[in-house]
Design a protein around this motif. Structure first.
Motif, PDB file in Angstrom:
ATOM      1  N   GLN A 386       8.109  -8.044 -42.687  1.00  0.00           N
ATOM      2  CA  GLN A 386       7.955  -9.446 -42.333  1.00  0.00           C
ATOM      3  C   GLN A 386       7.166  -9.528 -41.036  1.00  0.00           C
ATOM      4  O   GLN A 386       7.108  -8.565 -40.259  1.00  0.00           O
ATOM      5  CB  GLN A 386       9.303 -10.153 -42.178  1.00  0.00           C
ATOM      6  N   VAL A 387       6.551 -10.681 -40.822  1.00  0.00           N
ATOM      7  CA  VAL A 387       5.752 -10.903 -39.620  1.00  0.00           C
ATOM      8  C   VAL A 387       6.331 -12.102 -38.875  1.00  0.00           C
ATOM      9  O   VAL A 387       6.564 -13.153 -39.465  1.00  0.00           O
ATOM     10  CB  VAL A 387       4.272 -11.153 -39.975  1.00  0.00           C
ATOM     11  N   VAL A 388       6.569 -11.921 -37.576  1.00  0.00           N
ATOM     12  CA  VAL A 388       7.073 -13.003 -36.734  1.00  0.00           C
ATOM     13  C   VAL A 388       5.953 -13.445 -35.795  1.00  0.00           C
ATOM     14  O   VAL A 388       5.394 -12.636 -35.050  1.00  0.00           O
ATOM     15  CB  VAL A 388       8.304 -12.557 -35.924  1.00  0.00           C
ATOM     16  N   LEU A 389       5.624 -14.728 -35.845  1.00  0.00           N
ATOM     17  CA  LEU A 389       4.557 -15.309 -35.032  1.00  0.00           C
ATOM     18  C   LEU A 389       5.157 -16.168 -33.918  1.00  0.00           C
ATOM     19  O   LEU A 389       6.187 -16.808 -34.114  1.00  0.00           O
ATOM     20  CB  LEU A 389       3.639 -16.171 -35.895  1.00  0.00           C
ATOM     21  N   GLY A 390       4.494 -16.196 -32.770  1.00  0.00           N
ATOM     22  CA  GLY A 390       4.869 -17.116 -31.707  1.00  0.00           C
ATOM     23  C   GLY A 390       5.979 -16.658 -30.794  1.00  0.00           C
ATOM     24  O   GLY A 390       6.243 -17.290 -29.770  1.00  0.00           O
ATOM     25  N   GLY A 391       6.686 -15.571 -31.133  1.00  0.00           N
ATOM     26  CA  GLY A 391       7.829 -15.144 -30.346  1.00  0.00           C
ATOM     27  C   GLY A 391       7.435 -14.319 -29.125  1.00  0.00           C
ATOM     28  O   GLY A 391       6.385 -13.684 -29.097  1.00  0.00           O
ATOM     29  N   LEU A 392       8.298 -14.335 -28.128  1.00  0.00           N
ATOM     30  CA  LEU A 392       8.110 -13.534 -26.923  1.00  0.00           C
ATOM     31  C   LEU A 392       9.202 -12.495 -26.749  1.00  0.00           C
ATOM     32  O   LEU A 392       8.955 -11.386 -26.304  1.00  0.00           O
ATOM     33  CB  LEU A 392       8.082 -14.437 -25.676  1.00  0.00           C
ATOM     34  N   ASP A 393      10.442 -12.860 -27.101  1.00  0.00           N
ATOM     35  CA  ASP A 393      11.604 -12.006 -26.858  1.00  0.00           C
ATOM     36  C   ASP A 393      12.164 -11.514 -28.189  1.00  0.00           C
ATOM     37  O   ASP A 393      12.682 -12.309 -28.986  1.00  0.00           O
ATOM     38  CB  ASP A 393      12.665 -12.795 -26.089  1.00  0.00           C
ATOM     39  N   LEU A 394      12.070 -10.207 -28.422  1.00  0.00           N
ATOM     40  CA  LEU A 394      12.565  -9.638 -29.680  1.00  0.00           C
ATOM     41  C   LEU A 394      14.082  -9.687 -29.774  1.00  0.00           C
ATOM     42  O   LEU A 394      14.649  -9.549 -30.856  1.00  0.00           O
ATOM     43  CB  LEU A 394      12.106  -8.183 -29.813  1.00  0.00           C
ATOM     44  N   GLY A 395      14.733  -9.916 -28.645  1.00  0.00           N
ATOM     45  CA  GLY A 395      16.182  -9.876 -28.625  1.00  0.00           C
ATOM     46  C   GLY A 395      16.862 -11.164 -29.007  1.00  0.00           C
ATOM     47  O   GLY A 395      18.095 -11.232 -29.042  1.00  0.00           O
ATOM     48  N   LYS A 396      16.092 -12.218 -29.288  1.00  0.00           N
ATOM     49  CA  LYS A 396      16.723 -13.488 -29.641  1.00  0.00           C
ATOM     50  C   LYS A 396      15.799 -14.310 -30.526  1.00  0.00           C
ATOM     51  O   LYS A 396      14.589 -14.104 -30.554  1.00  0.00           O
ATOM     52  CB  LYS A 396      17.076 -14.281 -28.380  1.00  0.00           C
ATOM     53  N   LYS A 397      16.389 -15.233 -31.242  1.00  0.00           N
ATOM     54  CA  LYS A 397      15.642 -16.162 -32.080  1.00  0.00           C
ATOM     55  C   LYS A 397      15.142 -17.299 -31.202  1.00  0.00           C
ATOM     56  O   LYS A 397      15.914 -17.952 -30.503  1.00  0.00           O
ATOM     57  CB  LYS A 397      16.561 -16.712 -33.188  1.00  0.00           C
ATOM     58  N   GLU A 398      13.837 -17.540 -31.226  1.00  0.00           N
ATOM     59  CA  GLU A 398      13.249 -18.575 -30.381  1.00  0.00           C
ATOM     60  C   GLU A 398      12.794 -19.758 -31.238  1.00  0.00           C
ATOM     61  O   GLU A 398      12.334 -19.593 -32.365  1.00  0.00           O
ATOM     62  CB  GLU A 398      12.071 -17.991 -29.597  1.00  0.00           C
ATOM     63  N   ASP A 399      12.912 -20.949 -30.680  1.00  0.00           N
ATOM     64  CA  ASP A 399      12.647 -22.168 -31.433  1.00  0.00           C
ATOM     65  C   ASP A 399      11.231 -22.226 -31.996  1.00  0.00           C
ATOM     66  O   ASP A 399      11.002 -22.798 -33.062  1.00  0.00           O
ATOM     67  CB  ASP A 399      12.888 -23.403 -30.550  1.00  0.00           C
TER      68      ASP A 399
END
Length: 575
Positions: A386-399
């Motif tokens: 899977q690919v996650v876009l827009g995130g900064l912190d891998l340790g939490k789900k960001e809005d």
């Protein structure tokens, strides 16, 4: 049991326990502890006895200037590349020279002359000023100016707002009245922050762990390659003080701290305002208006129901970040800020068909609404991706994150890996659309522009990733970014660097003296170069000999050489 065997076992268990404590680091913070604000002479003496390893000369041998000359860096004075009001002069051979005002020096006036030397301020912080002698000593109580050597405990009383100074040998403590806090009782009952604390102008100057903040104009920051006043667009409440601020869009106010010879940062021990409370001091600076994001809300719309925002596409908005401003770590880099690398993606994997959680394995980069580029060596056919876009912190789900399954992985047909190098290290990932659409463009999710021309040797470009750092062999949970220089192909293939194993489909970037580099976990991530305000994807993180090692810069896949392949595999959308 044999006594020697028992002792060996106990030693091994102690070693493992210590390693675990180091591994978890900041996650083991103790909150709700009893706070004491004591003047700890012994602690301060120990800290400043680990004084800076600054030499007594001003030679350029160690400042990296020799590297720029070695790489034949050329440039133009339009726009002016000189920092700190330096005057740019163009030479006949195509090189440039910056005439730097005192106390600055360096190729771009990015460094200050060593006005702060060992023991200049014995028990204090040396900060830069604009007038001779170009420094000032900010002394730790109970030490006094000008050199912070003599002490005078509780005379005069350093405690504010009616606090009482209590002596204990060479230590002291401020006993604060009700509702006041801080080492000197300087934090009042209305000292708090709203939202993310961007407008905070209070007087908290300690971190959550009780470390004292460095002054924003501390010479220690500049010597570690950090200059807050050039990194941020405006002063953002920064100044000749050590109060906590949030100039770069973090989640709350923070500050730089010093651990021996190392520079660190941490969030501050400042309260969040309640609904019936306002900050004691409103903002005193006028901020430049923020660029409007494409989406109408900070939170990225649900891609299954959104109808107004447009899908990310290859158009005039590619390669144009909308960062909220700039703050370490890709090797030697800095913490990335929201919106600064909106094309950055995290490639995450798990064993096919398993119930495991996805975990970050490589970087990737968004080039079209449904297409992502990464390194071929990141692809494993036996894994779900899977690919996650827009995130900064891998340790939490960001809005503002957007997550997509990978529908198809296309590895270059001539990809091959040897014991010495990796060749044709490029792969395309097709994202699985939801209701006919993939990525939605926001301030935090945008495509990067694909290259259409070469960039000259010595160009300063950017890298980003979650890879290993100086402080973490297993990668950073925070996205980090850094600047690197494009190194000539002749130098990259020199026997002292990588020799003949480098081919024309790869290039080197970094610093030959080491220090700033991509590393494990950054693979597949972008190297972007900027021209005319637009960022172009020039390389993909591929391989290298160790991380940050002298004469072993990072090696990158040359994206320009694979444009025909990208176009053919994506159905001609880039033709």
């Amino acid at each position: 049991m044999d006594t020697r065997l028992l002792l060996l076992l106990l030693s091994l268990l102690a070693f493992i326990a210590q390693a675990e404590l180091k591994k978890h680091g900041k996650h083991d913070k103790r909150r709700g502890r009893e706070k004491k604000h004591r003047g700890r002479f012994e602690d301060w003496a120990r800290e400043f006895d680990q004084s800076d390893d600054q030499s007594e000369d001003d030679d350029d041998e160690h400042d990296g200037g020799w590297l720029l000359e070695l790489q034949e860096v050329r440039g133009s004075c339009d726009p002016n590349p000189c920092l700190n009001n330096g005057v740019c002069e163009e030479r006949r051979n195509g090189k440039i020279k910056c005439d730097c005002p005192k106390p600055f020096k360096g190729r771009r006036c990015e460094k200050a002359k060593k006005v702060c030397r060992r023991n200049t301020c014995r028990y204090g912080t040396c900060v830069l000023t604009s007038t001779p002698p170009f420094y000032e000593c900010k002394c730790k109580e109970p030490f006094k100016p000008p050199r912070c050597e003599s002490d005078s405990i509780c005379d005069p009383d350093p405690c504010q707002n009616g606090g009482k100074c209590v002596k204990d040998g060479r230590n002291f403590e401020c006993v604060c009245p009700a509702n006041y806090d801080g080492q000197f009782c300087q934090v009042g009952p209305e000292d708090c922050y709203e939202g993310d604390g961007e407008s905070y102008r209070g007087k908290v100057s300690e971190t959550e762990d009780g470390d004292e903040c460095l002054y924003w104009n501390s010479y220690f920051l500049l010597q570690r390659g950090v200059d807050p006043f050039t990194a941020f667009d405006d002063d953002d409440g920064l100044g000749p003080h050590n109060y906590c601020r949030n100039p770069d869009g973090d989640v709350m106010p923070w500050c730089f701290i010093r651990r021996g010879r190392k520079l660190r940062w941490d969030h501050c021990d400042v309260r969040e305002c309640s609904d019936n409370m306002t900050t004691a001091e409103p903002p005193t600076t006028t901020r430049s208006p923020e660029p409007e994001p494409v989406a109408t809300t900070t939170k990225a719309p649900d891609v299954t129901t959104a109808t107004t925002p447009a899908p990310v596409s290859r158009n005039a908005t590619c390669g144009k970040p909308q960062p909220r401003r700039m703050l370490q770590r890709i090797y030697g880099g800095m913490k990335a800020i929201p919106g600064a690398n909106p094309w950055q993606a995290s490639l995450q994997v798990k064993l096919s068909g398993s119930n495991q959680d996805f975990r970050h394995t490589c970087g990737a980069v968004l080039i079209h609404s449904c297409w992502v580029l990464t390194a071929a060596h990141c692809i494993n056919k036996n894994q779900d991706m899977q690919v996650v876009l827009g995130g900064l912190d891998l340790g939490k789900k960001e809005d503002f994150e957007q997550t997509f399954a990978v529908e198809q992985a296309i590895v270059h047909e001539k990809y091959r890996e040897t014991s010495a190098a990796v060749y044709n290290d490029i792969a395309l990932l097709k994202l699985k659309a939801r209701n006919g659409r993939c990525a939605v463009e926001t301030q935090y999710v945008k495509t990067v522009c694909l290259p259409n021309a070469t960039f000259p040797d010595g160009t300063e470009c950017s890298i980003a990733g979650w890879g290993a750092t100086e402080d973490s062999d297993y990668g950073s949970s925070q996205l980090m970014d850094a600047d690197v220089l494009l190194i000539s192909q002749d130098k990259c293939s020199d026997a002292s660097v990588y020799g003949r194993i480098v081919d024309d489909n790869m290039f080197c970037a970094g610093y030959l003296q080491g220090g700033i580099d991509s590393c494990q976990g950054d693979s597949g991530g972008p190297l972007t170069c900027e021209r005319g305000g637009t960022h172009f994807l020039y390389g993909l993180v591929s391989w290298g000999d160790s991380c940050g090692k002298a004469n072993k810069p990072g090696v990158y896949t040359n994206v320009l050489n694979f444009m025909d392949w990208i176009t053919s595999k994506t159905g001609g959308i880039f033709s």
